[in-house]
Design a protein around this motif. Structure first.
Motif, short mmCIF file in Angstrom:
data_model
loop_
_atom_site.label_atom_id
_atom_site.label_comp_id
_atom_site.label_asym_id
_atom_site.label_seq_id
_atom_site.Cartn_x
_atom_site.Cartn_y
_atom_site.Cartn_z
N MET A 1 32.39 -25.63 20.08
CA MET A 1 33.27 -24.86 20.97
C MET A 1 32.73 -24.91 22.39
O MET A 1 31.52 -24.98 22.61
CB MET A 1 33.40 -23.43 20.48
N ASN A 2 33.65 -24.89 23.33
CA ASN A 2 33.29 -24.91 24.74
C ASN A 2 33.85 -23.70 25.47
O ASN A 2 34.89 -23.16 25.09
CB ASN A 2 33.83 -26.19 25.41
N VAL A 3 33.17 -23.29 26.51
CA VAL A 3 33.60 -22.14 27.31
C VAL A 3 34.87 -22.51 28.07
O VAL A 3 34.91 -23.50 28.79
CB VAL A 3 32.49 -21.71 28.29
N HIS A 4 35.88 -21.70 27.89
CA HIS A 4 37.16 -21.88 28.58
C HIS A 4 37.31 -20.86 29.71
O HIS A 4 37.92 -21.15 30.74
CB HIS A 4 38.30 -21.75 27.59
N PHE A 5 36.74 -19.66 29.53
CA PHE A 5 36.91 -18.58 30.50
C PHE A 5 35.77 -17.59 30.35
O PHE A 5 35.30 -17.36 29.24
CB PHE A 5 38.25 -17.86 30.23
N THR A 6 35.32 -17.04 31.47
CA THR A 6 34.33 -15.95 31.43
C THR A 6 34.79 -14.84 32.36
O THR A 6 35.56 -15.08 33.31
CB THR A 6 32.93 -16.41 31.89
N ASN A 7 34.31 -13.63 32.08
CA ASN A 7 34.66 -12.50 32.92
C ASN A 7 33.46 -11.56 33.03
O ASN A 7 32.76 -11.32 32.04
CB ASN A 7 35.86 -11.74 32.33
N GLY A 8 33.25 -11.04 34.23
CA GLY A 8 32.19 -10.06 34.47
C GLY A 8 30.96 -10.65 35.12
O GLY A 8 30.71 -11.85 35.06
N GLU B 1 40.21 -20.74 18.79
CA GLU B 1 39.76 -19.96 19.94
C GLU B 1 39.07 -18.70 19.44
O GLU B 1 39.55 -18.04 18.53
CB GLU B 1 40.97 -19.59 20.80
N LEU B 2 37.93 -18.40 20.03
CA LEU B 2 37.21 -17.15 19.77
C LEU B 2 36.97 -16.44 21.08
O LEU B 2 36.66 -17.08 22.09
CB LEU B 2 35.84 -17.42 19.13
N HIS B 3 37.10 -15.14 21.06
CA HIS B 3 36.77 -14.31 22.21
C HIS B 3 35.49 -13.57 21.87
O HIS B 3 35.42 -12.89 20.85
CB HIS B 3 37.89 -13.31 22.49
N LEU B 4 34.49 -13.72 22.71
CA LEU B 4 33.23 -13.00 22.54
C LEU B 4 33.19 -11.88 23.55
O LEU B 4 33.46 -12.08 24.73
CB LEU B 4 32.03 -13.94 22.78
N THR B 5 32.84 -10.68 23.09
CA THR B 5 32.71 -9.54 23.99
C THR B 5 31.37 -8.87 23.74
O THR B 5 30.97 -8.67 22.59
CB THR B 5 33.89 -8.56 23.83
N VAL B 6 30.66 -8.56 24.81
CA VAL B 6 29.33 -7.96 24.68
C VAL B 6 29.46 -6.49 24.29
O VAL B 6 30.15 -5.71 24.94
CB VAL B 6 28.53 -8.10 26.00
N VAL B 7 28.78 -6.17 23.18
CA VAL B 7 28.68 -4.80 22.70
C VAL B 7 27.20 -4.63 22.35
O VAL B 7 26.75 -5.04 21.29
CB VAL B 7 29.57 -4.54 21.47
#
Length: 127
Positions: free
Chosen positions: A36-43, A57-63
């Motif tokens: 998998m490759n990074v498509h978008f980052t936020n923050g 597609e996977l969405h990773l969110t920091v918790v």
């Protein structure tokens, strides 16, 4: 209560959101093992990432306080489950359920990522 039947609804893309404690470690894991490759980052620092490979597609969110669930959090269809299983097993990825053919027509296994998130992998078997 009134029963209202909604108009037919056409759904678009839906993607699993995976909680992670270390986004860099998780991106590297999914890049290495699933291509998998990074498509978008936020923050700033990055707290959300969209990863893609083909239609997956996977969405990773920091918790930061994330504790892994005991159930699967995503299902991934692949064209060769045995090959992916072998490469992950060889790399020391934690396999939760070994490779098996299920009576419902899928060959699959379950692995966990570095945060313990369980991903179910399946391959449609020819009938």
């Amino acid at each position: 209560m009134t029963n209202i039947t909604p108009a037919p609804l056409k759904l678009g893309r839906i993607a699993a959101t995976i909680p992670v404690t270390d986004v860099d470690r998780s991106v590297e894991f999914y890049r290495t093992h699933l291509g998998m490759n990074v498509h978008f980052t936020n923050g700033h620092p990055i707290g959300f990432v969209i990863l893609r490979n083909g239609q997956a597609e996977l969405h990773l969110t920091v918790v930061k306080a994330h504790q892994a669930a005991i159930h699967n959090v995503a299902h991934l269809l692949v064209d060769d489950a045995a090959a992916l299983y072998e490469s992950m097993d060889d790399a020391g990825v934690r396999v939760v359920k070994g490779l098996r053919d299920a009576d419902y027509g899928l060959r699959g296994f379950v692995f966990s990522d570095p945060d313990g998130n369980r991903i179910d992998v399946g391959q449609h078997l020819a009938h």
